[in-house]
Each structure stands twice: as C-alpha cells, then as structure tokens.
Design an enzyme around this catalytic site. Structure first.
Site, short mmCIF file in Angstrom:
data_model
loop_
_atom_site.label_atom_id
_atom_site.label_comp_id
_atom_site.label_asym_id
_atom_site.label_seq_id
_atom_site.Cartn_x
_atom_site.Cartn_y
_atom_site.Cartn_z
N LEU A 282 0.86 -1.17 0.00
CA LEU A 282 0.00 0.00 0.00
C LEU A 282 0.90 1.22 0.00
O LEU A 282 1.92 1.26 0.69
CB LEU A 282 -0.90 0.03 1.24
CG LEU A 282 -1.89 -1.12 1.43
CD1 LEU A 282 -2.65 -0.93 2.74
CD2 LEU A 282 -2.86 -1.21 0.27
N ASP A 283 0.54 2.25 -0.78
CA ASP A 283 1.31 3.48 -0.76
C ASP A 283 1.41 4.02 0.66
O ASP A 283 0.52 3.78 1.49
CB ASP A 283 0.66 4.54 -1.66
CG ASP A 283 0.84 4.24 -3.14
OD1 ASP A 283 1.71 3.40 -3.47
OD2 ASP A 283 0.12 4.82 -3.95
N ARG A 284 2.44 4.77 0.93
CA ARG A 284 2.71 5.22 2.30
C ARG A 284 1.53 5.97 2.91
O ARG A 284 1.22 5.81 4.10
CB ARG A 284 3.96 6.12 2.30
CG ARG A 284 4.49 6.45 3.67
CD ARG A 284 5.84 7.15 3.59
NE ARG A 284 5.74 8.42 2.90
CZ ARG A 284 5.42 9.57 3.48
NH1 ARG A 284 5.13 9.60 4.77
NH2 ARG A 284 5.36 10.69 2.80
N VAL B 182 -1.64 5.67 2.10
CA VAL B 182 -2.87 4.88 2.03
C VAL B 182 -2.94 3.97 3.25
O VAL B 182 -1.94 3.40 3.67
CB VAL B 182 -2.91 4.04 0.74
CG1 VAL B 182 -4.15 3.15 0.70
CG2 VAL B 182 -2.88 4.97 -0.47
#
Length: 396
Positions: free
Chosen positions: A187-189, A191
């Site tokens: 997951l993106d930082r 998110v």
C-alpha cells in the site's frame, strides 16, 4: 557486528594504509557501537521516540553497500557521491572518504581515487529516519503462517528509501516480535487499510501466485469530491507513471487515433457509489490491475478525485477543497515542526560528522502527513478472504 570508533586525524591517514575499522570517525571518544546492517532484529521497542504526535527513530549506525555501475565508472569517489547522492554537501563526502567512512572494496582510498566497474562501495553513516504518525499498527488476524494488520497512513510497508525501522514490518518486529515477515502486496505510504503479510516464504509464494494469476479481488473505499455517478462506472485507461515527478497520468486506451500510440500500461478499475451528501461521495473501488497510483489517477480521470489528495486534485477545484487537501486535521493529530525537536542527551548521542545531528528529523524533511482518504478494506482469493474495518473518515 561491532566497529571500534577511535579518534583519528583524517588528514594524516595515508591512502596506502591498510584498511582499518578504527578509521570511522573524527573527534569521537572510543566506544563500541552496533552496526545495524547485520542486526538479527530489524528493530526493538527502545529504538523509538514519541514526540509531537510522531513516531521517531533513534539515530543509529548503518552501512550502505552498493556496486559501481556503468554511469559511475571513471568518476572520482568524491564526485560519485556528490553527483549521485545530493542529500549531503561535498565537503562531507571529502571528509568521509579521508577518514574511511566511505571505502572501496573494503579499503580506504584517496579523494582522487577513480572507481571501476563492479567495485564494492560501502558508506558508514549515522542514519536518521523520517518520522511517521503515532497510530498503532493494529493486528487483525494472527495465524501461524499469515498475519493481517490495519496499516495506518504515513507508514511505509517495508524498508525503502529513507525508511527502515519506521515501517510496518519494523514496528511489528519491535512491538510484537513478529519476524521475519514477507509482505505479499504493498500500500502506498499515505494509504491505509488491510495489509496481508506472510510469515513463511511458502505462504508468500502461495499468495503471489494467486495475485499474478489474476485470482485475487481487491476492494478499497475512497472519499471523493462531488456527486459520483449512481451507476457503476468502469475506467479503462492506461497508467503512465513518471518516476521523476512521482505521479501518474491516465490515457483512454480507446481514444488514440491514427498512428498515435497510447502511453503507459493497461489499467482497469470498477467504481460504485456507496453514498453522497452533495459535496463528497463515498466510493467503492475495485482495481482489476495494480498500477502505480491507479485508483487515485482513475478517480481524477472521472472528474472526482480523492478530496484530500493534493497530487491529483484537478486545477479547477475551488480554494475550499484545496485547503482541505493541505490542512492538518487538528481533531486527529497535532503536528510538530521539523525544527521543534533537537538533540536530547537522554535520547541519542551526537555524531560529529553527521549532517543531521543535532536534529532528530533528517535534514530537508518538511512534510506534514495526513491520511489520504483511500483505504483498503478487503482482499479475497481462492479459499481465503481478509477484511479491515472502515476508517473514521468514511462517513458523509
């Protein structure tokens, strides 16, 4: 692995001298330090300092290892670092080479040394990591071969870039003694939401095969600007990621005409409106593919970007929404200025060569992180399904 630090006069050490682990620092008292590169644990509870609503990492010694590539070949060792790693000034690299913090093939070299292809370069540093928010990494399921957690926003999944201990796997190791771990998706930082982590290589391989085989269904929720269409909407638009800008663009795969070539990689996302209050909408997002920033850029493509996403907000969004994207939510977290916390003798020791000391936060770090209104709620595959609770912002 320990290195002995001793006082040395960097200017007097000849280049032809045998390599010595004592040539590490200047004007430091003799002491034993633990080199974190080879530590059996990624992190421990005492590695963290909590201050101003942030989780900090106590600075620690670390050795970066790299090999000379084609672009670096023929440069002097100082020019290589000054050109490729601009986070520190040139004078620092001159001193680091002279005193042996930067070595080539394990040997101390002169500042005029010209590197050759495939040589091993090591850089011994006093490492300062950026802070993350103090939100707990909540364990949802803890099984013998898999653990699932609710990842807070602002925390990377695994070691990358400037982050090592301030990651989900680092925090799980420190606070729950869980390791080694094998993240099977990212997951993106910024998110939040469900993160599935295998506890064995075999289980990681099981999940990866299902993901690569297209057998895994993913569900996210997003809070977007405006009234999202009531009917299900499928976006089939290529994603073109620009690494230098750190953002993606979308282009309709069916819109090209003549000899025009569509850029990027094929990507498809299905969107379904959950509800709306006329100003914002809560949207169920089901990505069929997994491109960089896919959901964020596909929502922008529909004209309904995530309402607090400064990277993909449309230019015609009014000032109110722009302020929403940039604000710090005072009800949820109090942010500290990067200059607010400097050295305390109770927290960590100053390294005289470190370009970040006496500040705890790395030089140049000025971000104020806010949870992006994008949250992973469910992953399911053949014979398994994992879910995560909705976040507090998922209301209208």
């Amino acid at each position: 692995m320990k290195r002995k630090l001793q006082e040395v006069d960097a200017g007097e050490k000849p280049a032809s001298s045998p390599s010595s682990s004592s040539a590490i620092g200047t004007s430091m008292n003799t002491t034993d330090i633990v080199l974190q590169t080879s530590s059996p644990k990624l992190s421990q509870k005492q590695d963290y300092i909590f201050h101003g609503g942030r989780r900090h990492v106590r600075p620690y010694y670390f050795e970066f290892i790299s090999h000379v590539n084609k672009r670096w070949t023929g440069k002097t060792i100082v020019d290589l670092f000054a050109d490729e790693f601009k986070g520190r000034p040139r004078d620092y690299y001159v001193g680091a080479v002279k005193c042996g913090r930067i070595k080539v093939d394990g040997e101390t070299v002169p500042v005029s040394y010209i590197v050759r292809s495939s040589q091993k370069i090591t850089h011994f540093v006093h490492r300062h990591e950026p802070p993350v928010m103090t939100d707990d990494v909540q364990i949802l399921v803890n099984e013998p071969d898999v653990v699932t957690v609710c990842k807070p926003a602002s925390i990377p999944v695994h070691p990358c870039g400037q982050y090592r201990k301030n990651t989900v796997v680092g925090i799980l190791d420190a606070e729950h003694d869980l390791g080694p771990l094998f993240p099977i998706h990212r997951l993106d930082r910024l998110v939040s939401g469900l993160l599935i982590i295998a506890r064995t290589a075999a289980k990681a391989d099981f999940f990866r095969k299902q993901i690569e085989g297209g057998m895994v269904k993913k569900r996210y929720i997003a809070k977007v600007i405006g009234v999202f269409p009531e009917d299900e909407k499928v976006v089939d638009a290529n994603i073109n990621y620009n690494g230098s800008e750190g953002r993606s663009t979308a282009e309709d795969a069916n819109s090209s005409g003549g000899d025009k070539k569509v850029k990027g990689k094929p990507a498809c996302t299905k969107f379904t409106r959950i509800g709306t209050n006329g100003t914002h909408s809560l949207v169920l997002c089901e990505p069929v593919t997994g491109r960089t920033h896919q959901i964020r850029v596909h929502l922008q493509y529909t004209g309904h970007p995530i309402a607090n996403d400064p990277l993909y907000l449309n230019h015609d969004v009014d000032n109110l929404e722009t302020k929403i994207a940039k604000r710090i939510d005072a009800d949820e977290r109090k942010m500290a200025s990067p200059n607010d916390y400097v050295y305390s003798s109770d927290d960590f020791s100053i390294d005289p060569m470190c370009t970040n000391c006496p500040k705890l936060i790395p030089q140049g770090y000025e971000e104020h992180d806010e949870a992006l209104w994008l949250h992973c709620v469910r992953y399911s595959g053949t014979g398994w399904e994992y879910e995560c609770p909705y976040p507090s912002w998922a209301s209208l």
